[in-house]
Design an enzyme around this catalytic site. Structure first.
Site, short mmCIF file in Angstrom:
data_model
loop_
_atom_site.label_atom_id
_atom_site.label_comp_id
_atom_site.label_asym_id
_atom_site.label_seq_id
_atom_site.Cartn_x
_atom_site.Cartn_y
_atom_site.Cartn_z
N TYR A 76 48.73 43.42 31.15
CA TYR A 76 49.67 42.74 32.07
C TYR A 76 50.29 41.48 31.45
O TYR A 76 51.52 41.38 31.29
CB TYR A 76 48.90 42.40 33.35
N SER A 101 41.92 50.36 27.04
CA SER A 101 40.85 50.59 28.00
C SER A 101 41.28 50.20 29.41
O SER A 101 40.72 50.68 30.38
CB SER A 101 39.58 49.83 27.60
N PHE A 118 44.42 38.27 23.81
CA PHE A 118 44.33 38.61 25.23
C PHE A 118 43.22 39.61 25.51
O PHE A 118 42.79 39.77 26.65
CB PHE A 118 45.62 39.30 25.71
N SER A 144 40.48 30.86 31.28
CA SER A 144 40.73 30.99 32.72
C SER A 144 40.24 29.75 33.46
O SER A 144 39.28 29.10 33.03
CB SER A 144 39.97 32.21 33.22
N TYR A 164 31.81 37.49 33.74
CA TYR A 164 33.18 37.38 33.23
C TYR A 164 33.49 35.92 32.90
O TYR A 164 33.91 35.57 31.80
CB TYR A 164 34.19 37.93 34.24
N LYS A 217 34.07 33.82 29.17
CA LYS A 217 35.21 32.96 28.79
C LYS A 217 34.70 31.60 28.33
O LYS A 217 35.18 31.04 27.35
CB LYS A 217 36.16 32.78 29.98
N TYR A 226 44.34 29.86 32.26
CA TYR A 226 45.31 30.37 33.23
C TYR A 226 44.79 30.17 34.64
O TYR A 226 43.61 30.39 34.90
CB TYR A 226 45.55 31.87 33.09
N ASN A 252 41.51 43.94 43.33
CA ASN A 252 40.64 42.85 43.77
C ASN A 252 41.46 41.62 44.08
O ASN A 252 41.06 40.79 44.88
CB ASN A 252 39.67 42.46 42.64
N ASP A 302 33.83 32.82 46.63
CA ASP A 302 35.15 32.18 46.69
C ASP A 302 35.04 30.69 47.03
O ASP A 302 34.11 30.28 47.71
CB ASP A 302 36.02 32.85 47.77
P1 NAD Z 1 44.72 43.38 31.20
O1 NAD Z 1 43.47 44.12 31.47
O2 NAD Z 1 45.98 43.88 31.79
O3 NAD Z 1 44.94 43.23 29.63
C1 NAD Z 1 43.86 43.16 28.72
C2 NAD Z 1 44.13 44.16 27.61
O4 NAD Z 1 43.06 44.10 26.65
C3 NAD Z 1 44.22 45.60 28.11
O5 NAD Z 1 45.40 46.18 27.62
C4 NAD Z 1 42.97 46.27 27.52
O6 NAD Z 1 43.20 47.64 27.25
C5 NAD Z 1 42.73 45.44 26.28
N1 NAD Z 1 41.34 45.42 25.82
C6 NAD Z 1 40.22 45.17 26.55
N2 NAD Z 1 39.14 45.24 25.76
C7 NAD Z 1 39.57 45.52 24.52
C8 NAD Z 1 38.92 45.71 23.27
N3 NAD Z 1 37.58 45.66 23.15
N4 NAD Z 1 39.67 45.97 22.17
C9 NAD Z 1 41.02 46.06 22.28
N5 NAD Z 1 41.69 45.90 23.42
C10 NAD Z 1 40.97 45.63 24.54
O7 NAD Z 1 44.47 41.86 31.63
P2 NAD Z 1 45.48 40.64 31.73
O8 NAD Z 1 45.59 40.28 33.16
O9 NAD Z 1 46.71 40.92 30.96
O10 NAD Z 1 44.61 39.51 31.03
C11 NAD Z 1 44.76 39.19 29.66
C12 NAD Z 1 43.72 38.16 29.29
O11 NAD Z 1 43.88 37.01 30.13
C13 NAD Z 1 42.28 38.63 29.49
O12 NAD Z 1 41.49 38.12 28.45
C14 NAD Z 1 41.90 38.00 30.81
O13 NAD Z 1 40.52 37.77 30.91
C15 NAD Z 1 42.65 36.68 30.75
N6 NAD Z 1 42.93 36.13 32.09
C16 NAD Z 1 43.57 36.90 33.02
C17 NAD Z 1 43.80 36.39 34.29
C18 NAD Z 1 44.45 37.24 35.34
O14 NAD Z 1 44.36 36.91 36.53
N7 NAD Z 1 45.16 38.30 35.01
C19 NAD Z 1 43.41 35.08 34.61
C20 NAD Z 1 42.78 34.31 33.63
C21 NAD Z 1 42.55 34.85 32.36
C1 UD1 Z 2 40.14 35.73 40.85
C2 UD1 Z 2 38.88 35.80 40.04
C3 UD1 Z 2 38.93 34.75 38.93
C4 UD1 Z 2 40.18 34.89 38.11
C5 UD1 Z 2 41.38 34.76 39.05
C6 UD1 Z 2 42.68 34.83 38.30
C7 UD1 Z 2 37.24 36.58 41.70
C8 UD1 Z 2 36.04 36.21 42.51
N1 UD1 Z 2 37.75 35.60 40.91
O1 UD1 Z 2 40.12 34.51 41.52
O2 UD1 Z 2 37.80 34.86 38.09
O3 UD1 Z 2 40.25 33.88 37.12
O4 UD1 Z 2 41.28 35.80 40.03
O5 UD1 Z 2 43.44 35.91 38.59
O6 UD1 Z 2 37.70 37.71 41.71
N2 UD1 Z 2 42.13 37.27 48.97
C9 UD1 Z 2 42.16 37.82 50.23
N3 UD1 Z 2 42.18 39.19 50.32
C10 UD1 Z 2 42.19 40.02 49.22
C11 UD1 Z 2 42.18 39.42 47.94
C12 UD1 Z 2 42.13 38.05 47.85
O7 UD1 Z 2 42.16 37.12 51.24
O8 UD1 Z 2 42.21 41.24 49.39
C13 UD1 Z 2 42.12 35.79 48.86
C14 UD1 Z 2 40.90 35.22 48.15
O9 UD1 Z 2 39.87 34.97 49.05
C15 UD1 Z 2 41.51 33.93 47.53
C16 UD1 Z 2 42.96 34.32 47.24
O10 UD1 Z 2 43.25 35.45 48.07
O11 UD1 Z 2 41.51 32.90 48.50
C17 UD1 Z 2 43.20 34.71 45.80
O12 UD1 Z 2 42.26 35.71 45.42
P1 UD1 Z 2 42.31 36.45 43.99
O13 UD1 Z 2 43.68 36.95 43.74
O14 UD1 Z 2 41.19 37.42 43.94
O15 UD1 Z 2 42.09 35.26 42.95
P2 UD1 Z 2 40.89 34.20 42.83
O16 UD1 Z 2 39.93 34.33 43.92
O17 UD1 Z 2 41.51 32.87 42.60
#
Ligand code: NAD
Ligand code: UD1
Length: 354
Positions: A11, A34, A80, A124, A162, A166, A190, A211, A310
């Site tokens: 993403y 994956s 990433f 994160s 998780y 990080k 992030y 989620n 939460d």
């Molecule tokens: P995502 O799952 O869409 O992207 C992660 C990518 O890494 C995927 O394409 C997956 O196939 C690849 N991957 C996973 N394990 C691998 C491995 N062992 N070898 C090679 N490729 C592998 O997730 P995203 O939302 O794009 O997140 C990117 C990064 O940012 C992640 O490290 C995630 O933990 C971090 N992050 C995401 C969020 C969020 O809310 N999306 C928030 C904070 C941090």
């Molecule tokens: C989640 C992750 C966190 C990650 C972050 C970034 C969990 C417990 N934590 O946090 O590790 O870094 O995303 O993307 O998953 N909510 C609802 N209904 C739903 C889904 C969410 O009410 O179906 C509420 C939650 O209670 C929260 C808010 O929406 O108040 C945001 O939730 P979510 O998108 O899951 O993000 P985080 O909880 O911030």
């Protein structure tokens, strides 16, 4: 010279490829698919009008990484790749530590061997200490002042594997720098990435039941799910529902360009730790309303119990990113919802092939 983008088919990675191409950076994508589909890369190719070099590989596969570093001129890495589902990490801690921590160790070893010493890491806001733990450990701090979170706010009191993975990787990167000052490291924390590219052709494509809030709301609006469960309505926030710092994924992606620019233009720098957020918190109900406005669809919801783990509020103090990188998030909540909706309504089943 190219940037190796681990997890570039995912993403945030796919959106970052577009911003890197706009800034004329060359890159190679390394991903084991994956949690993604190579279709995202086909779509990015259409947006940027260029073909992408893609290697299907795992970051734990040292031999494959060596082959890639041996065959290409790679001077930096944006890392990433990782698993990111909080609930799944509680059920499968070993898989998460292996993939995220061991995978990063393997990557750093190969980078060191090939003299590639610039890395931007996806961290994160989850590394900040949970306020409940903060209450126990730092009884003099006022929980209400927990957010806005600054980069020097307490870290490490994580609540799931998780988040701990990080935090461990941040520590590993800091120790690596201490052992070898020629490493240039940017740790980006992030907040809550949402939204999609304006074209509506790339976006977030979660597996199964989402989620996170925004993908769930999008699926309700498009008719895939009946209603949203709002987790908790008795928090100490303006309407009782949880408050978060939602950031448009394109703003977030551009933050990586600014981080790479910074590493390229500065010598002898300590690891940077930078929040990427907007500094504004919105509640669950704020997001529902904004999404209804953007989509013209009703988003039915039910108020249910709080979700375990939460917290009431989590938002960034993003001033350091502005001062250091000249980066600020520009896109509004309305734009985040409009772009999420365009992606969701054009692609109700995401990339379909996984
Ligand atoms: P995502 O799952 O869409 O992207 C992660 C990518 O890494 C995927 O394409 C997956 O196939 C690849 N991957 C996973 N394990 C691998 C491995 N062992 N070898 C090679 N490729 C592998 O997730 P995203 O939302 O794009 O997140 C990117 C990064 O940012 C992640 O490290 C995630 O933990 C971090 N992050 C995401 C969020 C969020 O809310 N999306 C928030 C904070 C941090
Ligand atoms: C989640 C992750 C966190 C990650 C972050 C970034 C969990 C417990 N934590 O946090 O590790 O870094 O995303 O993307 O998953 N909510 C609802 N209904 C739903 C889904 C969410 O009410 O179906 C509420 C939650 O209670 C929260 C808010 O929406 O108040 C945001 O939730 P979510 O998108 O899951 O993000 P985080 O909880 O911030």
């Amino acid at each position: 010279m190219s940037i190796l983008i681990t997890g570039g088919a995912g993403y945030i990675g796919s959106h970052t490829l577009v911003e890197l191409a706009n800034a004329n950076y060359d890159f190679i994508v390394y991903d084991n698919l994956s949690n993604s589909s190579s279709e995202s890369l086909n779509r990015v190719e259409k947006i940027i009008g260029k073909s992408i070099t893609f290697i299907n590989g795992d970051i734990r596969d040292t031999a494959k990484l060596k082959e890639v570093f041996g065959n290409h001129s790679i001077d930096s890495v944006i890392h990433f790749a990782g698993l990111k589902a909080v609930g799944q990490s509680v059920e499968q801690p070993l898989e998460y530590y292996d993939n995220n921590v061991v995978g990063t160790l393997r990557l750093l070893e190969v980078m060191s061997e090939f003299g590639c010493k610039k890395i931007v890491f996806s961290s994160s806001a989850t590394v900040y200490t949970d306020p409940d733990k903060l209450n126990i450990q730092h009884s003099k701090l006022n929980i209400k002042e927990y957010s806005p979170l600054r980069e020097d706010s307490p870290v490490g009191g994580t609540t799931n594997p998780y988040g701990t993975s990080k935090y461990m990787i941040e520590r590993i990167l800091e120790d690596l720098y201490i052992s070898d000052n020629s490493f240039k490291i940017a740790i980006l924390r992030y907040f809550n990435p949402v939204g999609a590219h304006k074209s509506g052709t790339i976006g977030e494509d979660p597996n199964g039941i989402p989620n996170n809030l925004m993908p769930f709301i999008s699926q309700v609006a498009v008719g895939k799910r009946e209603y949203l469960s709002v987790f908790g309505s008795d928090y100490d926030t303006h309407d009782g529902t949880g408050v978060r710092d939602y950031i448009h994924v394109v703003d977030l992606a551009y933050g990586h360009v600014k981080a790479i620019d910074y590493l390229n233009n500065h010598e002898n720098i300590k690891p940077l730790v930078v929040n990427l957020g907007t500094g504004t918190g919105y509640s669950v109900i704020d997001v529902v309303k904004a999404f209804e406005k953007a989509s013209g669809k009703k988003v039915p919801y039910k108020l249910v119990d709080r979700r375990a783990g939460d917290i009431a509020k989590c938002f960034a103090d993003p001033s350091y990113a502005k001062e250091l990188l000249g980066w600020v998030a520009k896109r509004s909540l309305d734009e985040m919802c409009e772009d999420s909706w365009r992606w969701q309504s054009n692609n109700p089943d995401g990339y379909e092939v996984k």
